[in-house]
Every structure is written in structure tokens, then in C-alpha cells.
Write a protein that holds these residues in place. Structure first.
Motif, PDB file in Angstrom:
ATOM      1  N   ASP B 241      24.670  70.852   7.594  1.00 50.17           N
ATOM      2  CA  ASP B 241      24.448  71.392   9.108  1.00 50.17           C
ATOM      3  C   ASP B 241      25.568  71.828   9.386  1.00 50.17           C
ATOM      4  OD1 ASP B 241      25.681  69.184   9.388  1.00 50.17           O
ATOM      5  OD2 ASP B 241      23.707  67.732  10.169  1.00 50.17           O
ATOM      6  N   HIS B 242      25.438  72.022  11.327  1.00 53.89           N
ATOM      7  CA  HIS B 242      26.382  72.473  11.383  1.00 53.89           C
ATOM      8  C   HIS B 242      27.251  71.531  11.338  1.00 53.89           C
ATOM      9  CE1 HIS B 242      24.533  69.560  14.251  1.00 53.89           C
ATOM     10  NE2 HIS B 242      25.850  70.003  15.157  1.00 53.89           N
ATOM     11  N   LYS B 245      27.548  67.398   7.296  1.00 51.22           N
ATOM     12  CA  LYS B 245      26.257  66.518   6.960  1.00 51.22           C
ATOM     13  C   LYS B 245      25.520  66.955   6.335  1.00 51.22           C
ATOM     14  CE  LYS B 245      27.036  62.872  10.553  1.00 51.22           C
ATOM     15  NZ  LYS B 245      26.801  63.206  11.238  1.00 51.22           N
ATOM     16  N   HIS B 247      21.908  68.464   4.177  1.00 45.79           N
ATOM     17  CA  HIS B 247      20.747  68.268   4.775  1.00 45.79           C
ATOM     18  C   HIS B 247      19.847  67.559   3.751  1.00 45.79           C
ATOM     19  CE1 HIS B 247      20.571  71.285   7.807  1.00 45.79           C
ATOM     20  NE2 HIS B 247      20.608  71.839   7.187  1.00 45.79           N
ATOM     21  N   ILE B 248      18.627  66.640   3.973  1.00 40.16           N
ATOM     22  CA  ILE B 248      17.636  66.416   3.464  1.00 40.16           C
ATOM     23  C   ILE B 248      16.440  66.927   3.159  1.00 40.16           C
ATOM     24  CG2 ILE B 248      16.590  63.920   2.990  1.00 40.16           C
ATOM     25  CD1 ILE B 248      18.183  63.058   5.052  1.00 40.16           C
ATOM     26  N   PHE B 250      13.009  66.636   1.374  1.00 41.66           N
ATOM     27  CA  PHE B 250      11.590  65.477   2.176  1.00 41.66           C
ATOM     28  C   PHE B 250       9.993  66.584   0.802  1.00 41.66           C
ATOM     29  CE2 PHE B 250      13.717  65.163   5.937  1.00 41.66           C
ATOM     30  CZ  PHE B 250      13.952  64.161   5.604  1.00 41.66           C
ATOM     31  N   ASP B 252       7.653  68.120   1.515  1.00 43.24           N
ATOM     32  CA  ASP B 252       7.445  68.834   1.924  1.00 43.24           C
ATOM     33  C   ASP B 252       7.925  70.074   1.686  1.00 43.24           C
ATOM     34  OD1 ASP B 252       8.501  67.904   4.265  1.00 43.24           O
ATOM     35  OD2 ASP B 252       7.694  69.520   5.096  1.00 43.24           O
ATOM     36  N   HIS B 253       8.962  69.751   1.251  1.00 42.11           N
ATOM     37  CA  HIS B 253       9.462  70.805   0.783  1.00 42.11           C
ATOM     38  C   HIS B 253       9.916  71.576  -0.618  1.00 42.11           C
ATOM     39  CE1 HIS B 253      13.073  69.565   3.802  1.00 42.11           C
ATOM     40  NE2 HIS B 253      12.510  70.942   4.035  1.00 42.11           N
ATOM     41  N   TRP B 269      15.408  62.555  -0.066  1.00 35.11           N
ATOM     42  CA  TRP B 269      15.280  61.489   0.929  1.00 35.11           C
ATOM     43  C   TRP B 269      14.796  60.770  -0.315  1.00 35.11           C
ATOM     44  CZ3 TRP B 269      10.018  59.975   2.403  1.00 35.11           C
ATOM     45  CH2 TRP B 269      10.430  58.924   3.776  1.00 35.11           C
ATOM     46  N   PHE B 301      17.488  77.302   5.881  1.00 35.05           N
ATOM     47  CA  PHE B 301      18.717  76.506   5.979  1.00 35.05           C
ATOM     48  C   PHE B 301      19.334  77.394   6.967  1.00 35.05           C
ATOM     49  CE2 PHE B 301      17.203  74.234   3.526  1.00 35.05           C
ATOM     50  CZ  PHE B 301      16.678  72.740   3.737  1.00 35.05           C
ATOM     51  N   ALA B 304      17.851  77.387  11.001  1.00 35.25           N
ATOM     52  CA  ALA B 304      17.994  75.479  10.758  1.00 35.25           C
ATOM     53  C   ALA B 304      19.457  76.050  11.934  1.00 35.25           C
ATOM     54  CB  ALA B 304      18.044  74.777  10.219  1.00 35.25           C
ATOM     55  N   ARG B 307      19.758  77.766  14.763  1.00 34.03           N
ATOM     56  CA  ARG B 307      19.019  77.058  15.840  1.00 34.03           C
ATOM     57  C   ARG B 307      20.000  75.956  16.458  1.00 34.03           C
ATOM     58  NH1 ARG B 307      13.636  76.469  12.781  1.00 34.03           N
ATOM     59  NH2 ARG B 307      14.763  74.684  11.887  1.00 34.03           N
ATOM     60  N   ARG B 308      19.978  75.199  16.084  1.00 33.33           N
ATOM     61  CA  ARG B 308      20.858  73.727  16.417  1.00 33.33           C
ATOM     62  C   ARG B 308      21.503  74.489  17.081  1.00 33.33           C
ATOM     63  NH1 ARG B 308      22.729  70.987  18.032  1.00 33.33           N
ATOM     64  NH2 ARG B 308      23.053  68.540  17.648  1.00 33.33           N
TER      65      ARG B 308
END
Lengths: 345, 567
Positions: B241-242, B245, B247-248, B250, B252-253, B269, B301, B304, B307-308
Motif C-alpha cells: 500500500d501507499h 505495508k 496488502h492482504i 482474502f 474473495d481474491h 490472511w 492494487f 486502490a 484511491r487512498r
């Protein structure tokens, strides 16, 4: 991340005042601890990673079956209820649930800060270190992708982001016809009866003292509070918190202390993940409940304004309009901009 | 050939055990390094749990704090053990307990066999890639880092600041070019032996001991000195991520991971039961030789992260509340503010809507009510026409309005008779283009038929308010596009201005104006204004309107064939 001064940090002395304010709340919670008495105590079932839910209820026998089923599916493993003198079998119903611990209080709901003193004491005793969800019986938490990911996903993700709270905005759901005109039976999904909401009339600002985003607007303001926008209901909440003994809710779950728990936004335009509380207040029993409220005078401001509000609710008005949005899942709220995914992928 | 796996474990031992078994089932010898910070009981339990596996060894334990030398030391001892104990191992894969093989080991081994003598390790020079979070890229090699970033953030920052201040720079070992990259690699036996048995290794180790985050640079730099062929990519799929850290992934991935064709992914996860049950999953027969293809994952990603970091422009909500001082864009799409035009052209709103197809509102900020386009009482998204509600927070009202119908180009009328709370928001928004005909408020006053002495006070009030607005529009903080002209200027050549406005709103769809709006009859306006002056109230914002200007306009309108009063 610390709150910057732009968010209205009241300086060093202000921070000190807030600290004492928080302590006063904690003292008050402790002082009022005898106002609730335990009916059923199943708290020994709680494990270290349990997600807990706290709620004060009064005559919610209609909503509770779906409420419990919904939150169980979402991953809540233990429920704490304070029953405030229900007369419709709520207590009996809750007593039979295997994952519910029940307390009872006959004291004034209003004088207990709308139940927050009672729940505060339960949170203080049992919440420490757990992810705790504090919601009313007419609030259903949703967040982006919540159909595929339960609260255990969300909370462990929040843990990795070192966030200890998760904000949600209240979205009032209403039916297409007049209030009271549709039917709802216990256990039904309320979003089938109440499928509509206002999507684009919410106002945010920053609360100068507590530093949270203060959101007002929505259908209740549009219909009932146009003349007095300053009185219209507050919609921002922080229902999900990794609890610590030192934390306290201030006014319902709208605000809490310490202030950093409100830090779900920033001034650069970055977007964090956030959720929504589907508010099922306008189920057909609203007329009955409003009549009772008029009688009981236990809600926020007992002004003529609120009396008029309850009178109109009791009369079964129509909230729907042709630009109302149809709720067909959490994705819809993301598209409208009521909640955001942020970097929750 | 055989693939050996080094596994670093510090938490989630049940999952780690499962992963060890996965690798072992694929025929891989595994060397495990357990962080020394782990409780002895937990460690012993873990060791006991996998004691049935013959080809598993435990490396001597180091203390592994994030970003410190311990992590490199751990891999060094594990790799040495691996190479000594398992002579058949030709490649070594570095993984953690949270790394999950997505495809069977046999497919990975076949892939490595197809790329002989190749080391898969992401390795880029710091000079060329601005990857790092926190701004320390080059400097992590030239400064010293005696304090742990996670535990002593303040001391860490202070030490960096001090060294920067005095201009301290460490000398690099000779021949070493700093490279960085993902810490998860797959190296050939030959390269790994060369790195571990290099006679200069003590010097390198000494150097890297005080580099920041050496696990992302030790092997990445040294491999450049020994490898025959470096394929600069990691075979482990990991997204950040930005803040850097991971990403995890889950449950549904699942589909995303299946389509990626990657061999190993992290972080999974720990309760993603479906993923742990599904993988490793053999590829379809025609896909066995497929290269990893991370396009879809990358896109998801990076969206994401964007977006963040930027959010959706023009949206104000619970988790996005940009301050107007730090954001140039306050609204979701461009819009036009038109002041004075509807005073001069009584039917302006309808005319403009017809010409441009835009969403043309009346006076959104009128004092009696909000005049939405088509006169509706409730606008999109449930915006009420109640003036109190609007004036309670005019900025939010405007941003909501535009957000709710952001696919349209909005225009609205504005004027000194409206409530003025929105002025600064308009002026500071790059999406706004503001057109002002100053002094146009005099036209309706003139048309009202009342005498100059009757409207004098009203005229003075409107002029004062408009002048205040003009001051705002001329301030240096303005980001909107502003065009100001006086009534006199505008009346001389109205069509040019209108054409520009229409071109701007309708873009390429705008056509030459074939039909002008009907202008109010302003014959006698000059005399009316003179009357006002005689009363002592100078309407200076109108410009110099004389009987002649008015006549010029009338002549023009007769001469130009395309100016015809409404059909």
C-alpha cells in the motif's frame, strides 16, 4: 497519525481539558454501574479474539431476530444487551439466545446518556482489547465488500493498518409508499421493506471541539428539519472500535474520546475505508413507536420540534421521492459516495 | 534439480506448519528460521509438530526486528545450512510463513529448469527508482542507523537529521553498487555459494549491518557481482500500500490469484480457509508452461493506492474531507457561474439550455428558494430547495449538487441579490468559470418603472455587494477562471461573449449562434442612470452607458441577420 491543528485541536490546554473530560465520563460510568443488573451472564464464553457487540434495547422484539442473525453472520461472537424495561418479550427472547449476555435497567434512558453510561460500564469490563461494535437495534453495519468479507477480515485488516476505529455514516432507509403502509414480520430482512434512501444531501464539516467529521443531512433533515438545520440529526458514528479501558463514547456513538479515534479522514483529500449504518427506523411500527416517544419524552431534545416530528411520523407520511436511490447492496453506497473503499481491496 | 525452501517464521505457527508440509509434499527440503523473539514453548511445540518430516532443518535463531540486520543473518545461516545439508539442491527459494504456493512445486521447478542459470531477484539501483516510502532511498546506504525505526522513531529521525546536517557519508565497500528490491528471492546454488563464500564477505557484512532495511538490499546488491544472469523480478506476488505495508489476500481474491499464474503469493490472511484449501492448484494442461501474469492484480492494487491517496475529487464525506486551502479542485466537474446575463436577457436560462444542452439552473442562491433547473423542488440525490438548508453550509450544497449530477455541465445564475456565502468557494475552485457583467442589476431596476429616487437605496446596496464580490474575484487566491466586463462593454458586443460562453460549455458540440436571446428593452437606461447620479448615487460598475451605446446595439441588431428575436 496525530490530528493537525486544522482540525481544530484546541491547543495544549485544550488537550488537557479533553483529558479531564474523558476522565469525568469514565468516572460517571463507574458511578452509574449499579444502574444495570445482570440477568444472564455468558461472558465466560468470550475468547481472546471474539468480536463483541453492545446494545441498549427497549421493545425491539420485532427487529432482534434479524439483527442477531445479521451480526452473527457478520462475525460477532458475543452480544451484550441492556434491556430498558421492555414489555414486548424482548428480554425473554434474548435470554434464550446462546451467545447473549443480558442486563436489565429500570432507570432513565435519557439520564444515562441514552444508554451510553450502561454500555460504557460493560465496555470497560469486557471490551478491553477486543474489537467492539456498539449499535442500536435499528442499525445494520455495512462496509465495502461486506457480503464477501466478515468482521474478522475487516478487523484484522484494520489491525495491520494500525487503525483502532472504523467510522460509519447513518443512512436512513424508507419505503416507497407512506410509512406504515408496508408489512414487516420478525426475522425478515428490513432492506426488503425499506429499500430507498437519499443519496446526495449530506453535509460534512469538522467538529471544532472533538475533531470528528460532523455529518448532517439525509431524509430526516430534508423532510423534518429544513427550517432548523442546526437541529437536524447527526449522522456520523464510530461504531467499531478496538476497545481500550481508557476510551469513552461522548454523545451516543457520534463522538468519542480520545479524539484520535475520529481520525478517519485527512485534509489532503486522501480517502480511508469507511462504512455505513443502515438505519431501519422507518419500519411499519414507527407510528406506534413515535406515539410512545411522545408519551415517554426520553429522546434527545424534548422540544416542540421533536414533538411535531413524532406527530408527523405517527401520521404516516411519505418520504419517498422520484430521485430516491434504491438500495441493492453496499456497492451502491460506495458509488453514491456515502462510503469509500480506500485501500481496502 | 531440486528446489530448497528457506522459511522465515515468527507468528501464526499453525499456518506455517501447513506451509512447511505443502513445500515438503512437493519434494522440497525446507530450512526453517524461527525468530529468537518467539517464546521457547511455542517454538518447541512447532518443532515437535513437524518432527515427522525428514527433510526439514532448523537454522540457528537470530533476533529479527523489522528493517534490521537480523533478518539477513537469519537467511545467511539458513542458506548455509541448506547448501551443506542438501547437496542436491540447485535453487533456493526464500519465503515466509505467510507465503503460500499457488502452483505446484513441480511447475515452479519446471519453470526454473526452463531458465537455467538464472537468479530471480528484484534488484534496481536506488538512483533510478523512487520506490521507497519515507524518502530515504540513497541515504539508507550512506548514513548509519543505530536506532530501530519501529521502536525509537524519534531517535531514528534525530540521528538521520544530525547526519544530514553535518553532511556525514559512509564510504561504500569497493565495487559495490547499491541495489534494492523485494526481499523474497530465488537464487541458484552457484550464486548463493558465491555470495556466502566470497572472501570479502566480512567487509560486506560489516557494511550492511548498519544499512537501513538490509534485507531489501543485501542480496539484491551482492547478486549483481556474482550472478550470471539476473532476472530482476520476484517470483513471489506481493503488493504494497501507499505506506509500504503489504496488502492482504482474502478468500474473495481467489479468482484474482488463480488468474495471476504466480507461483507464490503473500500475505495471505491467516483465516483465509478457502485459499488455503484451494492452493496449490495445478494449472490446466495448456497453462502448465504459462508465465506469471500479474497485470490484473497490479491494476487492482494500484487503483486502490490511487484511491487512498487522491480519493474521488469533488466528494466530501466521512472519510474524505479535503481542506479547501490545500485542494485546488473542490467540485466534481466544471461549471459556469453567470452574473448579470439573465438581467439583460429575460429568457436567458431557457435559451442557454437549448443552445448548450447543459444543466442550466436559475439563481441557485436566491434568497426566496433554490431555483434548480426546470424549477424542481427536489434536485437529484434529494437536495431540497429550502434556502435555510442551503445557506447553513453553502459550500456543501454546491459540492453535493455537482457531485450528484457530475456527468453534466452545470451553469447557474448569480447576482448581488443572492446570498453571498458561496463567493469564496466559487473563487477558489479551479472547476468554476465565472462570468460577470458588472452593473447589470441596474437593468431590472430600470425596467421596474420606478423612479431613480425610489430605487436609489436598492441600487446602492446591490452595487456594494457586487463590488465586494469583484474584490474577491480579483484577489490573488483565486483559482477559478474569471471574466469581468462592465454592462457598457458587454452591450457593445454581446454576441462575442455569448459565443465564448457557449463554446466553453458545450465544447466541440457548440455551434455558431444562429439565434440570439432577446435583450431587454434598455432604451432610456442611460437617462435612468444619469438620474441616479443626479440623486448622488453613482452606478460606477455599469461602465459608461450613453444613449449612443444603446443605439449602437440596436443598429447592430438590425444589421446582423442572425440576431432575431425568439422564434
Amino acid at each position: 497519525m496525530a490530528l493537525s491543528s486544522d482540525k481544530g485541536l484546541p491547543g495544549l490546554s485544550g488537550a488537557y481539558r479533553l483529558r479531564w473530560k474523558r476522565r469525568r465520563f469514565l468516572f460517571r460510568i463507574w458511578r452509574k454501574r449499579h444502574e444495570i443488573t445482570s440477568i444472564v451472564d455468558r461472558t465466560s464464553d468470550i475468547r481472546r479474539d471474539s468480536i463483541l457487540l453492545f446494545s441498549t434495547v427497549r421493545n425491539e422484539a420485532l427487529r432482534l431476530p434479524f439483527f442477531l442473525a445479521y451480526y452473527r453472520k457478520l462475525g460477532v461472537t458475543h452480544f451484550f444487551f441492556v434491556d430498558n424495561e421492555s414489555s414486548d418479550g424482548t428480554a425473554e427472547f434474548l435470554r434464550q439466545q446462546p451467545d447473549v449476555s443480558l442486563w436489565h435497567s429500570a432507570h432513565s434512558y435519557r439520564l444515562s446518556r441514552f444508554g451510553m453510561d450502561w454500555l460504557g460500564w460493560l465496555l470497560w469490563q469486557f471490551g478491553h482489547g477486543h474489537w467492539c461494535l456498539t449499535v442500536d437495534a435499528d442499525e445494520l453495519l455495512v462496509y465495502p465488500d461486506c457480503e464477501a468479507r466478515d468482521l474478522r477480515n475487516l478487523t484484522s485488516w484494520l489491525d495491520t493498518k494500525q487503525r483502532s476505529s472504523f467510522g460509519a455514516v447513518m443512512v436512513d432507509l424508507y419505503p416507497k409508499g407512506p410509512l406504515g403502509g408496508s408489512s414487516y414480520r420478525a426475522g425478515d430482512d428490513p432492506t426488503e421493506t425499506l429499500s430507498w434512501f437519499d443519496q446526495g444531501n449530506y453535509r460534512s464539516s469538522i467538529h471544532a471541539y472533538y475533531g470528528n467529521t460532523w455529518i448532517q443531512g439525509g431524509v430526516r433533515e430534508r423532510v423534518f428539519f429544513s427550517d432548523q438545520p442546526e437541529r437536524s440529526p447527526t449522522l456520523n458514528k464510530t461504531p467499531l472500535v478496538r476497545w481500550n479501558r481508557r476510551y469513552t463514547y461522548v454523545s451516543s456513538t457520534h463522538q468519542m474520546l480520545p479524539r484520535h479515534l475520529h481520525d478517519s479522514f485527512d485534509l489532503e483529500g486522501k480517502t480511508k475505508a469507511s462504512g455505513a449504518l443502515l438505519h431501519t427506523k422507518f419500519l411499519p411500527i414507527i407510528a406506534e413507536k413515535s406515539a410512545e416517544e411522545l408519551e415517554r419524552k426520553q429522546h434527545f431534545q424534548n422540544t416542540t420540534l421533536y414533538q411535531d416530528y413524532h406527530r408527523r411520523l405517527a401520521s404516516g407520511i411519505t418520504l419517498w421521492h422520484k430521485d430516491a436511490a434504491y438500495y441493492d447492496g453496499p456497492q451502491k453506497l460506495v458509488e453514491c459516495g456515502l462510503m469509500s473503499k480506500g485501500d481496502w481491496v | 534439480m531440486t528446489l530448497g525452501v528457506i522459511m522465515l517464521v515468527h507468528t501464526a505457527f499453525d499456518r506455517a506448519e501447513q506451509m512447511v508440509r505443502r513445500w515438503a509434499e512437493g519434494g522440497c527440503p525446507v530450512v526453517i528460521h524461527v525468530d529468537r523473539n518467539v517464546e521457547p514453548a511455542t517454538h518447541d511445540h512447532f518443532v515437535h509438530a513437524i518432527s515427522d518430516l525428514p527433510d526439514v532443518r532448523f537454522a540457528s535463531r537470530s533476533r529479527c526486528e523489522w528493517g534490521t540486520w537480523g533478518l539477513v543473518e537469519a537467511t545467511q545461516s539458513a542458506a548455509t545450512l541448506m547448501l551443506d545439508e542438501f547437496p542436491s539442491v540447485s535453487h533456493v527459494y526464500l519465503a515466509s510463513g505467510a507465503c503460500m504456493p499457488l502452483r505446484p512445486v513441480s511447475e515452479l521447478e519446471a519453470y526454473l529448469a526452463r531458465h537455467p542459470d538464472t537468479d530471480f531477484i528484484e534488484s534496481a539501483t536506488t538512483a533510478d527508482v523512487p520506490w521507497t516510502v519515507g524518502g530515504l532511498d540513497r541515504e539508507r546506504f550512506t548514513l548509519r542507523f543505530p536506532f530501530a525505526w519501529k521502536k525509537n522513531r524519534k531517535l531514528f529521525d534525530l540521528a538521520v537529521r544530525l547526519q544530514q546536517l553535518v553532511g556525514y557519508r559512509r564510504a561504500l565497500p569497493e565495487g559495490l553498487v547499491p541495489h534494492m528490491g523485494s526481499q523474497w528471492w530465488c537464487l541458484t546454488r552457484q550464486t548463493l555459494e558465491a555470495i556466502l563464500q566470497d572472501p570479502k564477505r566480512p567487509a560486506y557484512d560489516r557494511y550492511f549491518k548498519s544499512v537501513w532495511i538490509p534485507d531489501e538490499s543485501y542480496y539484491q546488491s551482492l547478486v549483481r557481482m556474482h550472478a550470471r544472469r539476473v532476472e530482476s523480478k520476484s517470483l513471489t506476488l506481493a503488493k504494497f500500500d501507499h505506506q509500504g505495508k503489504p496488502h492482504i489476500f482474502f478468500d474473495d481474491h481467489l479468482e484474482l490469484l488463480q488468474r495471476s499464474g504466480c507461483f507464490v503469493a503473500r500475505k495471505i490472511w491467516r483465516d483465509a480457509e478457502l485459499l488455503f484449501q484451494t492452493f496449490p492448484q495445478p494449472s490446466a494442461p495448456d497453462q502448465i508452461d504459462a508465465e506469471p501474469n500479474t497485470g490484473a492484480v497490479d491494476r487492482l492494487f494500484s487503483q486502490a493506492v490511487e484511491r487512498r491517496t487522491y480519493g474521488r475529487p469533488g466528494l466530501f464525506m466521512q472519510s474524505r474531507f479535503p481542506s479547501s486551502d490545500r485542494q485546488a479542485v473542490l467540485t466534481a466537474s466544471p461549471y459556469a457561474v453567470l452574473q448579470g446575463f439573465d438581467d439583460i436577457f429575460p429568457d436567458f436560462q431557457r435559451w442557454l439550455a437549448r443552445r448548450t444542452g447543459a444543466e442550466v439552473h436559475g439563481h441557485l442562491f436566491a434568497r426566496d428558494r433554490v431555483h434548480f433547473a426546470d424549477g424542481v423542488e427536489l434536485y437529484r440525490g434529494g437536495l431540497s430547495d429550502h434556502p435555510r438548508l442551503r445557506d447553513y453550509n453553502p459550500k456543501m450544497f454546491l459540492t453535493n449538487l455537482i457531485w450528484n449530477a457530475r456527468e453534466k455541465h452545470h451553469c447557474f445564475q448569480f447576482g448581488p441579490a443572492d446570498s453571498q456565502g458561496i463567493c469564496w468557494t466559487l473563487a477558489k475552485d479551479t472547476n468554476a468559470s465565472i462570468w460577470v457583467v458588472t452593473g447589470a442589476w441596474s437593468v431590472p431596476l430600470f425596467l421596474s418603472g420606478r423612479s431613480a429616487s425610489e430605487v436609489r437605496a436598492e441600487a446602492a446596496r446591490l452595487q456594494r455587494i457586487e463590488n465586494k464580490f469583484l474584490k474577491v474575484l480579483r484577489s490573488p487566491q483565486v483559482r477559478a477562471r474569471v471574466r469581468i466586463m462592465s454592462l457598457a462593454e458587454f452591450v457593445e458586443a454581446p454576441m462575442d461573449v455569448l459565443q465564448t460562453i457557449i463554446d466553453e460549455i458545450a465544447g466541440h458540440k457548440g455551434r455558431a449562434i444562429s439565434e440570439a436571446p432577446r435583450m431587454a428593452d434598455i432604451e432610456g437606461l442611460a437617462a435612468f442612470l444619469q438620474d441616479l447620479k443626479n440623486q448622488g448615487m453613482h452606478p460606477f460598475l455599469t461602465g459608461d452607458i450613453t444613449a449612443l451605446t444603446v443605439q449602437t446595439r440596436r443598429r447592430q441588431s438590425r444589421r446582423k441577420p442572425y440576431i432575431v428575436a425568439g422564434k
